[in-house]
Design a protein around this motif. Structure first.
Motif, mmCIF file in Angstrom:
data_model
loop_
_atom_site.group_PDB
_atom_site.id
_atom_site.type_symbol
_atom_site.label_atom_id
_atom_site.label_comp_id
_atom_site.label_asym_id
_atom_site.label_seq_id
_atom_site.Cartn_x
_atom_site.Cartn_y
_atom_site.Cartn_z
ATOM 1 N N ARG A 1 56.695 18.435 25.922
ATOM 2 C CA ARG A 1 55.505 18.715 26.734
ATOM 3 C C ARG A 1 54.226 18.709 25.905
ATOM 4 O O ARG A 1 53.185 18.260 26.387
ATOM 5 C CB ARG A 1 55.669 19.979 27.559
ATOM 6 C CG ARG A 1 55.638 21.259 26.868
ATOM 7 C CD ARG A 1 55.715 22.443 27.859
ATOM 8 N NE ARG A 1 55.972 23.650 27.135
ATOM 9 C CZ ARG A 1 55.060 24.254 26.377
ATOM 10 N NH1 ARG A 1 53.845 23.780 26.275
ATOM 11 N NH2 ARG A 1 55.380 25.349 25.719
ATOM 12 N N ILE A 2 54.285 19.145 24.638
ATOM 13 C CA ILE A 2 53.083 19.071 23.807
ATOM 14 C C ILE A 2 52.750 17.624 23.488
ATOM 15 O O ILE A 2 51.596 17.202 23.604
ATOM 16 C CB ILE A 2 53.218 19.918 22.521
ATOM 17 C CG1 ILE A 2 53.158 21.400 22.883
ATOM 18 C CG2 ILE A 2 52.118 19.567 21.515
ATOM 19 C CD1 ILE A 2 53.375 22.340 21.710
ATOM 20 N N PRO B 1 55.737 22.048 36.132
ATOM 21 C CA PRO B 1 56.138 21.038 37.116
ATOM 22 C C PRO B 1 54.964 20.524 37.965
ATOM 23 O O PRO B 1 54.924 19.352 38.327
ATOM 24 C CB PRO B 1 57.181 21.757 37.973
ATOM 25 C CG PRO B 1 57.754 22.780 37.052
ATOM 26 C CD PRO B 1 56.565 23.267 36.272
ATOM 27 N N THR B 2 54.003 21.397 38.264
ATOM 28 C CA THR B 2 52.824 20.961 39.016
ATOM 29 C C THR B 2 51.986 19.998 38.174
ATOM 30 O O THR B 2 51.512 18.973 38.680
ATOM 31 C CB THR B 2 51.989 22.192 39.443
ATOM 32 O OG1 THR B 2 52.825 23.050 40.219
ATOM 33 C CG2 THR B 2 50.784 21.780 40.248
ATOM 34 N N GLY C 1 61.816 22.514 39.642
ATOM 35 C CA GLY C 1 60.788 21.823 38.870
ATOM 36 C C GLY C 1 60.854 20.314 39.031
ATOM 37 O O GLY C 1 59.832 19.642 39.169
ATOM 38 N N PHE C 2 62.080 19.769 39.018
ATOM 39 C CA PHE C 2 62.259 18.327 39.209
ATOM 40 C C PHE C 2 61.690 17.888 40.558
ATOM 41 O O PHE C 2 60.906 16.943 40.632
ATOM 42 C CB PHE C 2 63.745 17.960 39.120
ATOM 43 C CG PHE C 2 64.034 16.531 39.484
ATOM 44 C CD1 PHE C 2 63.910 15.527 38.545
ATOM 45 C CD2 PHE C 2 64.421 16.186 40.778
ATOM 46 C CE1 PHE C 2 64.167 14.201 38.875
ATOM 47 C CE2 PHE C 2 64.675 14.872 41.126
ATOM 48 C CZ PHE C 2 64.550 13.874 40.169
ATOM 49 N N ALA D 1 61.384 14.726 33.288
ATOM 50 C CA ALA D 1 62.190 15.516 32.346
ATOM 51 C C ALA D 1 61.497 16.835 32.021
ATOM 52 O O ALA D 1 62.131 17.898 32.055
ATOM 53 C CB ALA D 1 62.453 14.716 31.069
ATOM 54 N N VAL D 2 60.212 16.788 31.736
ATOM 55 C CA VAL D 2 59.472 18.008 31.412
ATOM 56 C C VAL D 2 59.417 18.938 32.625
ATOM 57 O O VAL D 2 59.601 20.148 32.498
ATOM 58 C CB VAL D 2 58.053 17.682 30.893
ATOM 59 C CG1 VAL D 2 57.213 18.934 30.762
ATOM 60 C CG2 VAL D 2 58.129 16.963 29.555
#
Length: 169
Positions: free
Chosen positions: A12-13, A73-74, A141-142, A117-118
């Motif tokens: 994510r980073i 996820p958003t 989240g997906f 994925a994130v």
């Protein structure tokens, strides 16, 4: 921190910083803003200055949110929507590979996959989501990322995309 938290953090980073810088490049100067708006007009987007600014700020904000691990996820949904729009309006007719003339859709597709994925991993333990007690990943989240991404792109395209008719410039 376990292996999955570490993977979520690195992914994510990396994705967040990359896409935030990508958006920043669109608005870094008056010349880049004008060039981006002109390009948006050339690919059939209504209100091209607004579209260019919207794309840039969506990339910047979603990238920063990913990097700090907030509403993960958003944020990936916003990122996915931007990449789906990019594929439809600019890259799909150029084939898959990014090195094809006009750039194919490979780059946007891998960002979508990484975003899913994130979104599925969520922020992990090293995130603001976790610090606030929000566990927002997994299937929830997906599906959040996918539905916001595809739905947001569809709404954006319906509202703003007006490609030239065949035979017309």
């Amino acid at each position: 921190m376990n292996e999955i938290d570490l993977a979520a953090l690195v992914l994510r980073i990396g994705l967040g910083v990359m896409i935030a810088l990508h958006g920043r490049n669109k608005i870094k100067s008056a010349g880049s803003r004008a060039a981006t708006a002109s390009w948006f007009a050339s690919i059939g987007m209504r209100a091209p200055r607004l579209q260019a600014a919207s794309a840039a700020w969506t990339e910047i904000v979603s990238g920063v949110l990913l990097a700090i691990g907030l509403f993960v996820p958003t944020a990936t949904g916003a990122l996915i929507a931007t990449m789906v729009v990019a594929i439809v309006v600019a890259h799909r007719s150029n084939g898959f590979f990014i090195f094809n003339e006009g750039q194919g859709w490979e780059y946007c597709a891998i960002i979508i996959v990484a975003g899913l994925a994130v979104g599925s991993l969520g922020g992990g333990r090293a995130s603001l989501d976790h610090a606030m007690g929000v566990e927002y990943g997994g299937l929830w989240g997906f599906w959040t990322a996918l539905i916001l991404g595809v739905g947001g792109a569809a709404l954006h395209l319906l509202a703003s995309y007006r490609p030239a008719s065949p035979g017309k410039p």
